[in-house]
Design a protein around this motif. Structure first.
Motif, PDB file in Angstrom:
ATOM      1  N   GLU A 175     -12.816   7.717 -17.730  1.00 47.29           N
ATOM      2  CA  GLU A 175     -14.118   6.677 -17.359  1.00 47.29           C
ATOM      3  C   GLU A 175     -15.039   7.201 -16.239  1.00 47.29           C
ATOM      4  O   GLU A 175     -16.178   6.995 -16.134  1.00 47.29           O
ATOM      5  N   ILE A 176     -14.411   7.600 -15.109  1.00 50.54           N
ATOM      6  CA  ILE A 176     -15.212   7.950 -13.912  1.00 50.54           C
ATOM      7  C   ILE A 176     -16.172   9.081 -14.251  1.00 50.54           C
ATOM      8  O   ILE A 176     -17.236   8.964 -14.045  1.00 50.54           O
ATOM      9  N   TYR A 177     -15.453   9.981 -15.206  1.00 51.84           N
ATOM     10  CA  TYR A 177     -16.577  11.256 -15.443  1.00 51.84           C
ATOM     11  C   TYR A 177     -17.680  10.563 -16.248  1.00 51.84           C
ATOM     12  O   TYR A 177     -18.796  11.174 -15.979  1.00 51.84           O
ATOM     13  N   GLU A 178     -17.366   9.828 -17.173  1.00 48.51           N
ATOM     14  CA  GLU A 178     -18.551   9.211 -17.993  1.00 48.51           C
ATOM     15  C   GLU A 178     -19.369   8.401 -17.195  1.00 48.51           C
ATOM     16  O   GLU A 178     -20.785   8.591 -17.494  1.00 48.51           O
ATOM     17  N   MET A 179     -19.070   7.540 -16.352  1.00 51.16           N
ATOM     18  CA  MET A 179     -19.980   7.040 -15.456  1.00 51.16           C
ATOM     19  C   MET A 179     -20.771   8.035 -14.718  1.00 51.16           C
ATOM     20  O   MET A 179     -22.076   7.709 -14.482  1.00 51.16           O
ATOM     21  N   MET A 180     -20.277   9.003 -14.322  1.00 47.35           N
ATOM     22  CA  MET A 180     -21.112   9.957 -13.350  1.00 47.35           C
ATOM     23  C   MET A 180     -22.062  10.664 -14.261  1.00 47.35           C
ATOM     24  O   MET A 180     -23.210  10.698 -13.837  1.00 47.35           O
ATOM     25  N   ARG A 181     -21.693  11.099 -15.553  1.00 49.30           N
ATOM     26  CA  ARG A 181     -22.633  11.555 -16.338  1.00 49.30           C
ATOM     27  C   ARG A 181     -23.701  10.530 -16.695  1.00 49.30           C
ATOM     28  O   ARG A 181     -24.824  11.074 -16.932  1.00 49.30           O
TER      29      ARG A 181
END
Ligand code: GLC
Length: 553
Positions: A175-181
């Motif tokens: 979830e965090i990586y997706e939000m960063m992208r």
């Protein structure tokens, strides 16, 4: 050494709440920042590091995020943000987002779900235990909070309103990586990663050193750089950073140069650079504790910064800072905010900007803004200061007078008083009532008075930023400290492709004689910048003097 824009640029940190209020409510906002892009362009900076602007209940002024994809209504809307980004880009200024991913706000929907029942699908997004251990939270008290509904405790390394995410859970990481992208897809230029070396928790939560006068133990030696930290950083790099020309900097307390190299060695694929704390924890605090009467040692300061310069040369990259939203004002702390304010502010800037690394300017530093001394604890807003006042005066036997003296020196609110734009009411920061008191010295210290004055602190910073763009030795040169044992003078040499730079800085209020140099060798050198109206000298340094010489060939 590989070249990169983030090595060659200068970053300017904006703390939005205190920067510029566009709508008269007393709180800085995004449109306020956009309205000051011309000022930042004039200063010449390349990147804005934006302290958090995400939705937040503000228990820790935005460092407690309740929605990673929304803007805090007090600061404006997503349209305002998009407009800031577009306008900054059109001026050639990049935007670095401050991302808080060690913890969320307790009002984040993930936590609301997580605490609702022990078998909720989000339960494992946070760290729950039947019994607390003995860790002390960074801002005081137990690092665990009992939650009645499910009869368990959750971990929070900061305030109880900031529950720690469970990075062991692959769903959380996804979830965090997706939000960063998602943010990168908007066109932002990178991240400053808050408290990122705390995301991997040590199994079994081992006790740290006892904290005197409390039932708790310290987290500093046991909860930083946990066993999976590099796995996560490399995964984040693969999932988010790889293949993009962005800038990444991780905030890392308790980090030595050797540990930092593990994060910023480009071959390892983690981060571009880290913020270490050694020069702000070990040079004037007693036993690294901030609530004390500070006693600055230039010898320690030189030793620490020089170690970082040499250890990271060719192996990583330094972040250069003396100020941020968590630190007192550098001119009050390491310089002299009385009669030598302007000169010592320029000296500190010169000393820092001529080192190898990316320099960070914190809003108002370029004006030589100083610490604040509010009379009562109630005038302080910062959660750390408020908690510490209570803890030290109630539980640790410190008197009100002593604690106020410590707070005047070291509170984070020293950095957070509103930006001083002009001599108008409330320093031109707002037409309303400012959320935090303005420093009364704004009538003398303000941007309007400095921008057009060639001798101002502002124009000294502007010149430092300009020189960096014209002299690669400032960016890429190696580093050698000159007289290690001089307790008043910080002098060093940088060399790169046939050019040498000599940096001489007097950190004291007394004149200093220098006999460390082969003066002959430097006789023909060009004086690149000085804070002395009557020019430089290779062997006499007036109080707080700073001179930089360039020798070619
Ligand atoms: C970082 C931030 C600080 C914040 C803390 C918790 O240290 O710089 O302002 O209080 O993390 O998020």
């Amino acid at each position: 050494m590989e070249k990169a824009w983030w090595k060659e640029g200068v970053v300017y940190q904006v703390y939005p709440r205190s920067f510029c209020d566009s709508n008269g409510v007393g709180i800085g906002d995004i449109r306020g920042i956009t309205s000051k892009l011309g000022y930042l362009r004039e200063l010449g900076i390349d990147v804005i590091w934006l302290s958090p602007v995400y939705a937040s209940p503000n228990y820790d002024n935005g460092y407690d995020i309740s929605d990673y994809r929304a803007i805090m209504p007090e600061f404006g809307t997503m349209e305002d943000f998009d407009d800031l980004l577009a306008q900054a880009h059109s001026l050639g200024i990049k935007i670095l987002m401050d991302l808080v991913a060690n913890h969320t706000s307790m009002l984040h929907p993930w936590f609301v779900q997580s605490r609702s029942s022990a078998d909720n699908p989000y339960r494992n997004y946070y760290i729950w235990a039947d019994e607390p251990n003995d860790w002390e939270a960074v801002f005081g008290g137990s690092a665990w909070e009992y939650d009645k509904r499910t009869g368990q405790y959750y971990l929070h390394l900061f305030t109880k309103e900031q529950p720690d995410l469970n990075w062991e859970n692959p769903e959380v990481r996804r979830e965090i990586y997706e939000m960063m992208r998602w943010w990168l897809a908007k066109g932002i230029d990178g991240f400053r990663l808050d408290a990122i070396n705390m995301i991997s928790k040590p199994p079994g939560f081992p006790s740290g050193k006892p904290v005197a006068g409390t039932p708790y133990t310290e987290i500093w030696e046991v909860a930083m750089h946990g066993p999976n930290i590099h796995t996560y950083m490399q995964e984040m790099h693969r999932e988010v950073f790889a293949g993009r020309d962005i800038m990444t900097v991780g905030e890392m307390s308790k980090t030595t140069p050797e540990v930092a190299v593990l994060y910023c060695d480009p071959a390892r694929g983690e981060l571009n650079m880290v913020f270490h704390f050694e020069h702000v924890l070990k040079t004037d605090y007693e036993n690294e504790l901030k609530w004390c009467d500070p006693c600055f040692s230039l010898l320690k300061f030189k030793r620490i910064l020089s170690e970082w310069q040499t250890a990271l040369h060719g192996r990583g990259w330094n972040s250069l800072y003396l100020n941020n939203h968590d630190q007192p004002r550098s001119v009050s702390r390491f310089g002299n905010d009385g009669t030598h304010r302007e000169k010592s502010a320029k000296m500190l800037a010169t000393c820092l900007h001529m080192m190898q690394g990316t320099p960070y300017i914190y809003q108002g530093e370029e004006l030589g803004m100083t610490n604040i001394a509010f009379e009562t604890p109630e005038e302080y807003n910062d959660v750390e200061t408020r908690n510490a006042y209570r803890e030290y005066t109630v539980n640790r036997g410190v008197s009100h007078a002593d604690m106020m003296r410590y707070i005047h020196k070291n509170s984070r609110d020293n950095a957070r008083t509103p930006m001083q734009w002009s001599a108008d009411t409330h320093a031109g920061f707002t037409t309303g009532t400012p959320w935090l008191g303005v420093n009364p010295n704004y009538t003398q210290i303000n941007a309007a008075a400095q921008v057009g004055d060639p001798g101002s602190v502002f124009n000294h910073y502007k010149e430092l930023v300009r020189l960096r763009k014209t002299h690669p030795v400032i960016v890429y040169g190696d580093y050698r400290l000159l007289p290690e044992h001089d307790p008043n003078v910080f002098a060093y040499i940088r060399r790169y492709e046939g050019e040498s730079l000599l940096v001489l800085c007097n950190f004291g209020a007394e004149q200093q004689h220098l006999d460390i140099l082969d003066v002959q060798e430097w006789q023909g050198a060009e004086l690149l910048i000085t804070n002395c109206a009557d020019g430089g000298s290779l062997n006499e340094l007036t109080p707080y003097a700073a001179h930089v010489y360039l020798l070619r060939g």
